[in-house]
Design an enzyme around this catalytic site. Sequence first.
Site, PDB file in Angstrom:
ATOM      1  N   TRP A 181     -12.263  -7.365   2.957  1.00  0.00           N
ATOM      2  CA  TRP A 181     -11.400  -6.980   1.835  1.00  0.00           C
ATOM      3  C   TRP A 181     -11.989  -7.550   0.556  1.00  0.00           C
ATOM      4  CZ3 TRP A 181      -8.998 -10.042  -1.814  1.00  0.00           C
ATOM      5  CH2 TRP A 181      -8.210  -9.350  -2.751  1.00  0.00           C
ATOM      6  N   GLU A 222      -9.986  -3.319   5.050  1.00  0.00           N
ATOM      7  CA  GLU A 222      -8.608  -3.427   4.550  1.00  0.00           C
ATOM      8  C   GLU A 222      -8.473  -2.729   3.199  1.00  0.00           C
ATOM      9  OE1 GLU A 222      -5.322  -6.861   3.313  1.00  0.00           O
ATOM     10  OE2 GLU A 222      -7.314  -7.441   4.033  1.00  0.00           O
ATOM     11  N   LYS A 224      -6.201  -1.445  -0.343  1.00  0.00           N
ATOM     12  CA  LYS A 224      -5.244  -1.965  -1.317  1.00  0.00           C
ATOM     13  C   LYS A 224      -5.008  -0.900  -2.378  1.00  0.00           C
ATOM     14  CE  LYS A 224      -4.018  -6.178  -3.785  1.00  0.00           C
ATOM     15  NZ  LYS A 224      -4.335  -7.599  -3.931  1.00  0.00           N
ATOM     16  N   ASP A 257      -2.372  -4.080   5.474  1.00  0.00           N
ATOM     17  CA  ASP A 257      -1.556  -5.187   4.970  1.00  0.00           C
ATOM     18  C   ASP A 257      -0.325  -4.540   4.351  1.00  0.00           C
ATOM     19  OD1 ASP A 257      -0.441  -6.982   2.942  1.00  0.00           O
ATOM     20  OD2 ASP A 257      -2.187  -8.255   3.293  1.00  0.00           O
ATOM     21  N   HIS A 260       0.011  -3.964   0.624  1.00  0.00           N
ATOM     22  CA  HIS A 260      -1.045  -3.261  -0.103  1.00  0.00           C
ATOM     23  C   HIS A 260      -0.765  -1.782  -0.303  1.00  0.00           C
ATOM     24  CE1 HIS A 260      -4.485  -6.401   0.554  1.00  0.00           C
ATOM     25  NE2 HIS A 260      -3.386  -6.933   0.058  1.00  0.00           N
ATOM     26  N   HIS A 284      -1.920  -7.146   8.718  1.00  0.00           N
ATOM     27  CA  HIS A 284      -1.543  -8.382   8.040  1.00  0.00           C
ATOM     28  C   HIS A 284      -0.079  -8.227   7.641  1.00  0.00           C
ATOM     29  CE1 HIS A 284      -5.688 -10.143   6.659  1.00  0.00           C
ATOM     30  NE2 HIS A 284      -5.519 -10.141   7.962  1.00  0.00           N
ATOM     31  N   ASP A 292       1.751  -6.716  -4.514  1.00  0.00           N
ATOM     32  CA  ASP A 292       1.215  -7.516  -3.414  1.00  0.00           C
ATOM     33  C   ASP A 292       1.380  -9.001  -3.720  1.00  0.00           C
ATOM     34  OD1 ASP A 292      -0.145  -8.263  -1.103  1.00  0.00           O
ATOM     35  OD2 ASP A 292      -2.066  -8.285  -2.133  1.00  0.00           O
ATOM     36  N   ASP A 294       2.692 -11.377  -1.700  1.00  0.00           N
ATOM     37  CA  ASP A 294       2.503 -12.284  -0.559  1.00  0.00           C
ATOM     38  C   ASP A 294       3.603 -13.333  -0.459  1.00  0.00           C
ATOM     39  OD1 ASP A 294       0.066 -11.424   0.849  1.00  0.00           O
ATOM     40  OD2 ASP A 294      -0.883 -11.757  -1.088  1.00  0.00           O
ATOM     41  N   ASP A 325      -0.220 -13.122   6.497  1.00  0.00           N
ATOM     42  CA  ASP A 325      -0.970 -13.294   5.241  1.00  0.00           C
ATOM     43  C   ASP A 325       0.012 -13.443   4.091  1.00  0.00           C
ATOM     44  OD1 ASP A 325      -2.671 -13.322   3.123  1.00  0.00           O
ATOM     45  OD2 ASP A 325      -3.441 -11.296   3.387  1.00  0.00           O
TER      46      ASP A 325
END
Length: 418
Positions: A181, A222, A224, A257, A260, A284, A292, A294, A325
């Site tokens: 990523w 990955e 995004k 993810d 994302h 993730h 994003d 997290d 993540d």
Amino acid sequence: MSFEEAKAKYRAWGVDVETGMDRLGKVPVALHCWQGDDVRGFDTDPDKPLTGGIQTTGNYPGRARTPQELMEDLDQVLALCPGTKKLNLHASYAIFQPGQWADRDSLEPKHFQEWVNFCKERSLGADFNPTFFSHEKCDPLTLSSPNQETRRFWIRHGRACIRISQYLAEELGQECVMNIWTGDGFKDIPADRLGPRQRYRESIDEILKEPYDFRKVKPCVESKVFGIGVEAYTAGSGEFSLLYAAMNRDKCIPLMDNGHYHPTEMVSDKIPALLAFFPEIALHITRPIRWDSDHVVLLDDETKEICKEIVRCGGLEGSVKIALDYFDASINRIAAWTVGFRNVQKALLWALVTPHQALKALQDQGDFTSLLVRQEELKTLPFGEIWAEYCRRWKVPEDGQWLERVREYEHIVRKERG
């Protein structure tokens, strides 16, 4: 209500709770190392600002500053969480002996020997991630940079990480998921959208030329949609990453993810879509709030739906690789780790004690009235006692019992770390 009484309630719905708990206990979930030190790593100045779309918020005291402190913190989390774990490492967490520092394009397996020892002592597998951010060679692009020297540096880094991933897999006897990523993209509207993606594709091609055993090392691509500093364009978009994995199924797999994507997209719905075409995918699990961000994973609807789809689609048998993540520096980091990991375990267990076949039969029969009623009634079954028993069997604290242990450890850590 006792566990036996709760189990009987589920049995009336045709659910074997014991089988569900046994299955969950065999499923590895990767715990990410970077929650403990705010994604700082050990290969650059620890006070240097994060770059590449990575940002933590908050300055809660007690951040791990050394490999030893990070390992001590991880041990606290492992003792508070039930289930089988793996450790998810970033390349920036290399541990150098005096005089052994190496730049990211020159990293070697020996720089992760201490992590291998850590994992062996705790019977953990390990996943791995190249670190394409927070480095002077980000210009700010990496694999998609128009500067050939920059691209070559990061290609060498990616190839070094494949060698390290092979080492981790062989030393620990478990497959290693290696995730590619980058935060490559632009803050404002670009004049060229195709060029960066062509360079990105060619760079990943070069990385994957490094020899590896695909049975042991699972490179991922990955995607995004957007992030801080790349609000207008990302080279590794959803379409790009998914198509790259589809065109290279013999040497990499897609990674999603759930932070994302656009805020209204649901990764839970994408899981069965991808598994209709890919034999393996990686996830993730995080919690986005409008972007994003997290945030720490909650036991919310989307986390439950993600885990339901993993179970329904047979993902626990190895076709879905699960990792966490997120990184929150505004609260106690060990508590953040623990809440998120336990919530993923809860969501998986919830999915495993759901009568999916009976509900599927109602759907196939077109009896959507009964399906809706049954789905709602399931929500009030005594899941809490099933979860408590799962924790007891793994010899970890039940809900309501572990936070005090975190506070006790925090008191010690504050004295030592300030």
